[in-house]
Design an enzyme around this catalytic site. Structure first.
Site, PDB file in Angstrom:
ATOM      1  N   GLU A 124       0.950  -1.165  -0.071  1.00 53.87           N
ATOM      2  CA  GLU A 124       0.256  -0.328   0.191  1.00 53.87           C
ATOM      3  C   GLU A 124       0.922   1.176   0.091  1.00 53.87           C
ATOM      4  O   GLU A 124       2.189   1.487   0.668  1.00 53.87           O
ATOM      5  CB  GLU A 124      -0.932  -0.254   1.416  1.00 53.87           C
ATOM      6  CG  GLU A 124      -1.865   1.343   1.026  1.00 53.87           C
ATOM      7  CD  GLU A 124      -2.710   1.505   2.325  1.00 53.87           C
ATOM      8  OE1 GLU A 124      -2.505   0.714   3.213  1.00 53.87           O
ATOM      9  OE2 GLU A 124      -3.774   2.534   2.062  1.00 53.87           O
ATOM     10  N   ALA A 265       2.278   0.048  10.379  1.00 47.95           N
ATOM     11  CA  ALA A 265       1.884  -1.623  10.036  1.00 47.95           C
ATOM     12  C   ALA A 265       1.081  -1.417   8.926  1.00 47.95           C
ATOM     13  O   ALA A 265       0.371  -0.496   9.065  1.00 47.95           O
ATOM     14  CB  ALA A 265       0.984  -2.544  11.696  1.00 47.95           C
ATOM     15  N   MET A 266       0.688  -3.170   8.885  1.00 51.48           N
ATOM     16  CA  MET A 266      -0.021  -2.728   7.420  1.00 51.48           C
ATOM     17  C   MET A 266      -0.899  -3.852   6.956  1.00 51.48           C
ATOM     18  O   MET A 266      -0.933  -4.686   7.813  1.00 51.48           O
ATOM     19  CB  MET A 266       1.271  -3.275   6.515  1.00 51.48           C
ATOM     20  CG  MET A 266       0.573  -3.244   4.879  1.00 51.48           C
ATOM     21  SD  MET A 266      -0.969  -1.661   4.002  1.00 51.48           S
ATOM     22  CE  MET A 266      -2.104  -2.606   3.474  1.00 51.48           C
ATOM     23  N   GLU A 267      -2.461  -3.818   7.361  1.00 49.07           N
ATOM     24  CA  GLU A 267      -3.425  -4.674   7.136  1.00 49.07           C
ATOM     25  C   GLU A 267      -3.524  -5.800   6.102  1.00 49.07           C
ATOM     26  O   GLU A 267      -4.590  -6.037   6.144  1.00 49.07           O
ATOM     27  CB  GLU A 267      -4.477  -4.000   7.256  1.00 49.07           C
ATOM     28  CG  GLU A 267      -4.900  -2.965   5.811  1.00 49.07           C
ATOM     29  CD  GLU A 267      -4.812  -1.608   5.946  1.00 49.07           C
ATOM     30  OE1 GLU A 267      -3.417  -1.147   6.196  1.00 49.07           O
ATOM     31  OE2 GLU A 267      -5.219  -1.059   5.254  1.00 49.07           O
ATOM     32  N   ASN A 268      -2.895  -6.295   4.949  1.00 46.94           N
ATOM     33  CA  ASN A 268      -2.448  -7.014   4.481  1.00 46.94           C
ATOM     34  C   ASN A 268      -3.605  -8.433   3.968  1.00 46.94           C
ATOM     35  O   ASN A 268      -3.621  -8.837   5.693  1.00 46.94           O
ATOM     36  CB  ASN A 268      -1.288  -7.862   4.387  1.00 46.94           C
ATOM     37  CG  ASN A 268      -0.613  -6.662   3.748  1.00 46.94           C
ATOM     38  OD1 ASN A 268      -0.287  -5.916   3.188  1.00 46.94           O
ATOM     39  ND2 ASN A 268       1.165  -6.923   4.775  1.00 46.94           N
ATOM     40  N   GLU A 301      -5.552  -2.439  12.561  1.00 47.50           N
ATOM     41  CA  GLU A 301      -5.166  -3.608  11.485  1.00 47.50           C
ATOM     42  C   GLU A 301      -5.706  -4.780  11.118  1.00 47.50           C
ATOM     43  O   GLU A 301      -6.841  -4.448  10.390  1.00 47.50           O
ATOM     44  CB  GLU A 301      -3.736  -3.965  11.376  1.00 47.50           C
ATOM     45  CG  GLU A 301      -2.349  -3.102  11.897  1.00 47.50           C
ATOM     46  CD  GLU A 301      -2.418  -2.241  10.563  1.00 47.50           C
ATOM     47  OE1 GLU A 301      -3.075  -1.846   9.642  1.00 47.50           O
ATOM     48  OE2 GLU A 301      -1.499  -0.559  11.284  1.00 47.50           O
ATOM     49  N   GLU A 323      -9.648   4.715   6.441  1.00 50.49           N
ATOM     50  CA  GLU A 323      -8.251   5.229   7.517  1.00 50.49           C
ATOM     51  C   GLU A 323      -9.338   5.790   8.636  1.00 50.49           C
ATOM     52  O   GLU A 323      -9.244   5.868   9.515  1.00 50.49           O
ATOM     53  CB  GLU A 323      -7.383   5.917   6.749  1.00 50.49           C
ATOM     54  CG  GLU A 323      -6.496   5.450   6.038  1.00 50.49           C
ATOM     55  CD  GLU A 323      -5.889   3.786   6.630  1.00 50.49           C
ATOM     56  OE1 GLU A 323      -6.415   3.713   7.758  1.00 50.49           O
ATOM     57  OE2 GLU A 323      -5.909   2.287   5.723  1.00 50.49           O
TER      58      GLU A 323
HETATM   59  N1  B3K Z   1      -2.416   1.198   5.811  1.00 50.12           N
HETATM   60  C1  B3K Z   1      -1.887   1.424   6.062  1.00 50.12           C
HETATM   61  C2  B3K Z   1      -0.699   2.449   5.253  1.00 50.12           C
HETATM   62  C3  B3K Z   1       0.538   2.221   4.722  1.00 50.12           C
HETATM   63  C4  B3K Z   1       1.056   3.121   3.774  1.00 50.12           C
HETATM   64  C5  B3K Z   1       2.642   3.171   3.714  1.00 50.12           C
HETATM   65  N2  B3K Z   1       3.169   4.153   2.193  1.00 50.12           N
HETATM   66  C6  B3K Z   1      -1.380   1.596   7.490  1.00 50.12           C
HETATM   67  C7  B3K Z   1      -2.712   1.614   8.035  1.00 50.12           C
HETATM   68  O1  B3K Z   1      -3.406   3.218   8.224  1.00 50.12           O
HETATM   69  O2  B3K Z   1      -3.304   0.556   8.691  1.00 50.12           O
HETATM   70 ZN    ZN Z   2      -4.663   2.089   9.111  1.00 50.08          ZN
END
Ligand code: B3K
Ligand code: ZN
Length: 878
Positions: A124, A265-268, A301, A323
Site C-alpha cells: 500500500e 503496520a499494514m493490514e494485508n 489493523e 482510515e
Molecule cells: N494502511 C497502512 C498504510 C501504509 C501505507 C504506507 N505507505 C497503515 C494503516 O493505516 O493501517
Molecule cells: Zn489504517
C-alpha cells in the site's frame, strides 16, 4: 528528471480491464528474485475492443510476456520505467509475465525488500507495481494464489495471504509453499514473508463458530515479546463482533514483526505485517504508553479486515474512507478497554497540535484530497485523525444505535466492492433520514474552522444568548470557504457548578445539548436562566475546530473543578495554564523577571493535594500544555519564550509544591507485579509526573528518588521515567552515569536503544545538536532504518524545539542533510522528515529565512516525487 505531474480526482476513469484471478510464483533470491505472474484478465463492459492494456510497473526487468501462451513480438508491446503497454488484447485472456528484481538493494521499503535477511513486502498504496506488472489500483480486485520458493536454510518459513494449500521440497536445498486467498482483493493488500521465524500460536472461536488459528511470527530472540499483542488481538476480534457485528472470515490470521518498516503496520489480508516497534512488548523493555499504542495498532489493523479489506476504496483519494473510519473504530476500542476520558484527551491533544499545524501550513489538504503528485504523502494526520473526527461527528449526530445501523448497511451493501466516501455517508443519511449534503464539506474543505463566541445575559428576561460564528482561514488553493455544519455540544453551569436545565424556544434540551452551527453566524437563546451561567462549550471536543472564547481565570478554574464533562474539565485546566504561560512569556520577552502567579500555584496545589478518583486524568491535568501546543496558539511563534516560560513554570511548581509532590510520589509507589493494565498505568503516570516536578526543582533529594527508581529496575516505564529526569538535569554529571549504564545494558536491543537515543536528544542542553551528530555515528544507528531515524532525528526535531530552531540555523541544516540522504534511500520517509522545515509561516524572519535556505538547498537535488511535492508546495507558499 521530468517534472512530476499531479493526478486529479475529477479525472477518475473506471478500469478498462479487470483481473479475475492472479497467480504468482516467487523464486526468492536477495539480488535476483524471479516473479512469474499469470493473470486471468477480462475487458470491462463498455470498454472499446481496441483499448490497449496498460499495466503499472516500477523498477522491474521484464524477461518474458505472453498472451494465452503465445510470447509477444517486440512490436506488440512497449515497456517504460512506469508501465507495460500491450497494444491489442482479446476480450478474455491469460497474461503471463516474468520479471526480475533485487530485494536486497530495495532501501525504499516498498514492494519486496529484505529486512535483517528476511524477505517481506509493503504494497500500500502503490508498491505492488514494484513486484510485477499489474493494474495497481484498488478498484481492481482478484483472488490470489501465491507460490513462494526459497532456500530451506535461510527461509524455513514461507508465508502469504490466505490459507496454505500445498508445500514441498525442491532440488538444491529449496522448498516451496503455495497459499490461496479466496477473498477478492486489490493488489495493495498482497503480502509475502519469508525468513527464519518462530511463532506463538493461539485459537479464537468467532461468534459464528469459526475456529481461527492466530499466529505471531518473530525472530527467535523476540518470542518473549509477543504475548501482549496476542491478547490485544483476541480482544480486538471479540470487540469487533460485539460493537460492530464484524466477524473474521478466514481460518488463519497471522501477524509478522519486521524491523525495517516505514509505517506502524499494514493490514494485508490474513497476514498483517507490523513494524516490530508496533507489536513487540514486554515489561522490561517497553513503556506503558507503548503497550497502549501496540494494543491500538493491533486493533486498527485487525479492524481493517472489514473497514478497508472487505469494503475497500475505489481510488486513493478515498483513503479516509478506510482510515478515518478505522481510526474512529480503534479509538472507540481503546476507550472501551482503558479510560475513555484519557483516550479522548490524548487524541484531541494530537489533533490540536500536529493536525492543526498541518492544516495551517503549506501541505494543508482536505480529508479527501482532490489532487496529488505522490499518494504516499497523504497518509497524514488530516486523513487519519481529522478523518476520524468527521466520522465521530456523524456518530454523534446520528446517535450510536443509528450509526451502527448505518455501519451495518454500509458493510452489507458494499461487501466485496471498492467504493467512495459518498457511499459511506449515504448509508448514514439513509438510516437517519438526515440531509448530510452540507456535512460533506468536511471532506472537501481544508483548514481548521475557528468558532468565536459572544454571550449576553439578560437578567430581566432571564435569557442567556450565545452567538456563535465560524470562519475557516484560506488554505493553499482554497481561498473561499463555505460554512460547515459544526455540532457544538454544550451546557451551562450554575453558581454551584451544576448543569442548568436548557430550554430553547420553550423546548427542553436536558442538561447538555448539541447546537447545530451551520451558518456563518447563529444565535441561540436559552430561556428561564435564573442567573448568569458559565458556559461549557465544545464538550468532548464535539468538532475539530479552534474555539475562540474569552473566559476569565476564575471561570476557567470553576470549569476545571465543576464541569460535568471530563474532557472540558481537563481543557479548562489547560486554558488556565496557557494564560499563565502567556504572562510568563510576555515577562521573558520584556526582559522582566518571571513570577508565577499565586492563584495558579494554588490551583495546582489543590489538584496535587486532593485524593484523585481518576489518577490517569489527574496525571493529564498536571501536565502543562506542550511547547508544540503553545506554539499553535500564537500568531508569531516565539520559540525561546515558550521554552523558557514552560521550563520556569515547571521548576517553580516543583520547588514551591515540593512537599505535596513528594507525598504524591510516595503515595503512588506500588510493589504489585507489573501489568500494563489501566489502573497500574494510571498510578505510574501520576507517580512519574510527580517525579518530573520534583526533579525540575533541581534539588538533590529529587535526583536521589530518580536514582533509586532507576536502579530498582522494576519495569521500563519507571526506569525510563527516571532516566529522563536524570538525563535532563542541567548538570550533566547527574545523568551521564545512568545514560552510560542504560546504553551498555541494552546495546543488543534496537527498540530499547531507540529510547536511549530519544532520551538524549530531547535534552534541552546547548550541545543537543552536536549530540545528534555524534549519535548518528553510533553503531546502533542506521539511517536506513526508519525507527532509528524517527528516534534520533524525529525526536530531536519535534521534541527539542529550542535546539532544532537554533538561531544559527544548524538545526535546519542538520535536518536538510538527513532529508537529502534519505531522498536517495527512502523517499517516503524523506518526505515525512522534511515536513518540520515547511512550518516556517509563523516563525520570526531570521528563522524563516534560514528554513527557506535549507528548502532551496534540498530543491537543488535530483528529487523523488515524494520530496519534490512537499518542498515545492512549501516554496510556492513562501
Ligand atoms: N494502511 C497502512 C498504510 C501504509 C501505507 C504506507 N505507505 C497503515 C494503516 O493505516 O493501517
Ligand atoms: Zn489504517
Amino acid at each position: 528528471m521530468a517534472e512530476p505531474h499531479a493526478i486529479y480526482l475529477k479525472d477518475y476513469q473506471p478500469p478498462r480491464y479487470q483481473v479475475e484471478h492472479t497467480e504468482l510464483r516467487f523464486d526468492l533470491a536477495p539480488d535476483a528474485t524471479r516473479v512469474q505472474a499469470t493473470l486471468q484478465i477480462a475487458r470491462a463492459p463498455g470498454t472499446a475492443s481496441d483499448a490497449a492494456l496498460v499495466l503499472d510497473g516500477d523498477h522491474l526487468t521484464l524477461e518474458h510476456v505472453a498472451i494465452d501462451g503465445q510470447p509477444l513480438e517486440p512490436g506488440e508491446f512497449e515497456v517504460t520505467d512506469r508501465a507495460l503497454t500491450i497494444y491489442t488484447v482479446p476480450e478474455r485472456f491469460r497474461l503471463d509475465t516474468e520479471v526480475v528484481l533485487a530485494p536486497a538493494s530495495n532501501t525504499a521499503l516498498e514492494g519486496l525488500y529484505q529486512s535483517n535477511g528476511m524477505f517481506c513486502t509493503q504494497c500500500e498504496p502503490e508498491g505492488f507495481r514494484r513486484i510485477t506488472f499489474y493494474p495497481d489500483r484498488p478498484d481492481v480486485m482478484a483472488t490470489f494464489t501465491t507460490t513462494v520458493i526459497g532456500d530451506q536454510a535461510a527461509t524455513p518459513i514461507l508465508l502469504a495471504n490466505g490459507n496454505p494449500v500445498e508445500r514441498g521440497e525442491l532440488p538444491d536445498g529449496r522448498h516451496f509453499v503455495t497459499w490461496n486467498d479466496p477473498h477478492p482483493k486489490p493488489a495493495y493488500l498482497f503480502a509475502l514473508v519469508a525468513g527464519n521465524l518462530e511463532k506463538i500460536e493461539d485459537q479464537f472461536t468467532t461468534q459464528g463458530g469459526r475456529e481461527v488459528t492466530l499466529q505471531i511470527w518473530v525472530e527467535q530472540q523476540n518470542l518473549d515479546k509477543t504475548a501482549f499483542a496476542m491478547t490485544a488481538l483476541k480482544h480486538s476480534m471479540r470487540w469487533d463482533e460485539e460493537r460492530f457485528g464484524r466477524e473474521y472470515d478466514l481460518d488463519l490470521f497471522m501477524i509478522v514483526a519486521v524491523d525495517d518498516f516505514n509505517m506502524g503496520a499494514m493490514e494485508n489480508k490474513g497476514l498483517n505485517i507490523f513494524n516490530s516497534s508496533a507489536v513487540l512488548a514486554n515489561p522490561d523493555t517497553t513503556v506503558d504508553a507503548m503497550f497502549q499504542r501496540i494494543e491500538g495498532i493491533v486493533a486498527h489493523e485487525y479492524f481493517h479486515n472489514w473497514s478497508g479489506n472487505r469494503v475497500t476504496c475505489r481510488d486513493w483519494f478515498q483513503l479516509a474512507l478506510k482510515e478515518g473510519f478505522t481510526v474512529f473504530r480503534d479509538q472507540l476500542f481503546s476507550s472501551d478497554m482503558n479510560s475513555a476520558p484519557v483516550k479522548r484527551i490524548e487524541d484531541v491533544a494530537l489533533l490540536r497540535t500536529a493536525q492543526f499545524a498541518e492544516d495551517s501550513g503549506p501541505t494543508a489538504h482536505p480529508v479527501r484530497p482532490d489532487h496529488f503528485i505522490e499518494i504516499s504523502n497523504f497518509y497524514t494526520l488530516t486523513v487519519y485523525e481529522k478523518g476520524a473526527e468527521v466520522v465521530r461527528m456523524l456518530c454523534n449526530l446520528l446517535g450510536w444505535e443509528t450509526f451502527r445501523k448505518g455501519s451495518d448497511l454500509y458493510f452489507e451493501r458494499f461487501d466485496g466492492q471498492a467504493v467512495r466516501v459518498e457511499d459511506f455517508v449515504d448509508c448514514m443519511a439513509e438510516v437517519s433520514n438526515l440531509d448530510l449534503t452540507q456535512f460533506m464539506r468536511w471532506y472537501s474543505q481544508a483548514g481548521t474552522p475557528e468558532v468565536s463566541v459572544d454571550s449576553a445575559y439578560d437578567a430581566e428576561r432571564r435569557t442567556f444568548t450565545l452567538t456563535l460564528s465560524q470562519h475557516t482561514p484560506a488554505t493553499p488553493g482554497q481561498d473561499e470557504k463555505a460554512p460547515l455544519q459544526i455540532p457544538v455540544e454544550m451546557g451551562l453551569l450554575d453558581e454551584q457548578g451544576a448543569d442548568m436545565a436548557l430550554v430553547i424556544d420553550g423546548q427542553s434540551h436536558g442538561s447538555s445539548t448539541v447546537l447545530n452551527l451551520d451558518e456563518s453566524t447563529k444565535q441561540f437563546v436559552f430561556e428561564d436562566v435564573p442567573h448568569a451561567p458559565v458556559p461549557s462549550l465544545l464538550r468532548g471536543f464535539s468538532a475539530p475546530v479552534k474555539l475562540r472564547q474569552t473566559l476569565t481565570r476564575e471561570q476557567l478554574s470553576f470549569l476545571m473543578r465543576h464541569d460535568s464533562d471530563g474532557f472540558n474539565r481537563w481543557d479548562a485546566g489547560q486554558q488556565l495554564a496557557l494564560k499563565e504561560l502567556e504572562t510568563l512569556m510576555a515577562a521573558y520577552r520584556h526582559g522582566d523577571e518571571m513570577v508565577l502567579d499565586e492563584f495558579f500555584v494554588e490551583t495546582v496545589r489543590s489538584l496535587v493535594e486532593t485524593p484523585a478518583s481518576d489518577k490517569a486524568v489527574l496525571a493529564e491535568m498536571l501536565t502543562l500544555p506542550t511547547e508544540a501546543f503553545i506554539a499553535e496558539q500564537q500568531t508569531t511563534v516565539d520559540i525561546d519564550a515558550i521554552h523558557q516560560a514552560r521550563r520556569f513554570a515547571i521548576a517553580r511548581l516543583g520547588d514551591t509544591l515540593f512537599e505535596a509532590f513528594e507525598t504524591l510520589y510516595t503515595q503512588e509507589q506500588s510493589d504489585a507485579a507489573y501489568a500494563p493494565d489501566f489502573d497500574q498505568i494510571a498510578q505510574r503516570s501520576l507517580k512519574n509526573v510527580a517525579l518530573a516536578y520534583l526533579c525540575a526543582s533541581g534539588r538533590e533529594e529529587a535526583f536521589a528518588y530518580a536514582r533509586r527508581q532507576f536502579e530498582a529496575n522494576a519495569n521500563m516505564t519507571d526506569v525510563r521515567a527516571a532516566l529522563t529526569q536524570l538525563a535532563h538535569a542541567g548538570d550533566t554529571s547527574i545523568g551521564d552515569p545512568a545514560i552510560r549504564a542504560f546504553g551498555e545494558r541494552w546495546a543488543h536491543d534496537p527498540l530499547v536503544m531507540d529510547q536511549w537515543f530519544a532520551t538524549q536528544v530531547s535534552r534541552p542542553h546547548e550541545d543537543a545538536l552536536e549530540r545528534v551528530r555524534f549519535l548518528m555515528a553510533h553503531p546502533a544507528f542506521s539511517i536506513k532504518n526508519p525507527n532509528r531515524v524517527r528516534a534520533l532525528i524525529g525526536t530531536f526535531v519535534n521534541q527539542n524545539r529550542v535546539n532544532f530552531h537554533r538561531r544559527d540555523g544548524q538545526g535546519y541544516r542538520l535536518l536538510a542533510d538527513v532529508v537529502i540522504e534519505l531522498n536517495r534511500l527512502n523517499p517516503e520517509i524523506a518526505a515525512r522528515m522534511v515536513l518540520p522545515l515547511t512550518r516556517f509561516k509563523r516563525l520570526d524572519e531570521t528563522r524563516r529565512a534560514l528554513m527557506l535556505e535549507q528548502l532551496e538547498r534540498i530543491k537543488a537535488e535530483p528529487l523523488s516525487r515524494n520530496v519534490y511535492e512537499v518542498v515545492d508546495k512549501a516554496l510556492t507558499s513562501a
